[in-house]
Design an enzyme around this catalytic site. Sequence first.
Site, PDB file in Angstrom:
ATOM      1  N   ARG A  18       0.809  -0.969   0.275  1.00 60.03           N
ATOM      2  CA  ARG A  18      -0.143  -0.447   0.262  1.00 60.03           C
ATOM      3  C   ARG A  18       0.790   1.394   0.186  1.00 60.03           C
ATOM      4  O   ARG A  18       0.062   2.478  -0.952  1.00 60.03           O
ATOM      5  CB  ARG A  18      -0.824  -0.432   0.958  1.00 60.03           C
ATOM      6  CG  ARG A  18      -2.223  -1.197   1.154  1.00 60.03           C
ATOM      7  CD  ARG A  18      -3.590  -1.361   2.368  1.00 60.03           C
ATOM      8  NE  ARG A  18      -2.212  -1.330   3.181  1.00 60.03           N
ATOM      9  CZ  ARG A  18      -2.437  -0.995   4.824  1.00 60.03           C
ATOM     10  NH1 ARG A  18      -3.655  -0.496   4.962  1.00 60.03           N
ATOM     11  NH2 ARG A  18      -1.436  -1.764   5.893  1.00 60.03           N
ATOM     12  N   ASN A  36      -6.600  -2.730   2.683  1.00 58.04           N
ATOM     13  CA  ASN A  36      -6.380  -3.943   2.398  1.00 58.04           C
ATOM     14  C   ASN A  36      -7.801  -4.641   2.617  1.00 58.04           C
ATOM     15  O   ASN A  36      -8.386  -4.509   3.653  1.00 58.04           O
ATOM     16  CB  ASN A  36      -5.759  -4.811   3.113  1.00 58.04           C
ATOM     17  CG  ASN A  36      -4.084  -4.894   3.099  1.00 58.04           C
ATOM     18  OD1 ASN A  36      -3.331  -4.287   2.614  1.00 58.04           O
ATOM     19  ND2 ASN A  36      -3.365  -4.514   4.415  1.00 58.04           N
TER      20      ASN A  36
END
Length: 91
Positions: A18, A36
């Site tokens: 990320r 996520n």
Amino acid sequence: MTRLQWIFHGQVQGVGFRATAQSIAQQHGIKGWIKNRDDGTVEMEAEASDESLQTFLKTIQEEPNPFIKVRTIDEQTYHNEKGHKKFKIAY
């Protein structure tokens, strides 16, 4: 401007995916978010020019972090913009 949703499969959680994606997105002027998912995948919504989105996708697939292993990507295109102001990591 195009808005896409990507679902990244592979080794994409717990490996800095990320943060890496956020950095690359900011370099290419992409707005949106990344998070996520409970199933081990990572979901991303992105708005930018077609060229910027394709450059981002190529860069992330080249695995700039040796721990990231993107195996497959599901893609969905939307015909309306949400007008995201920046790119953020969602929790």
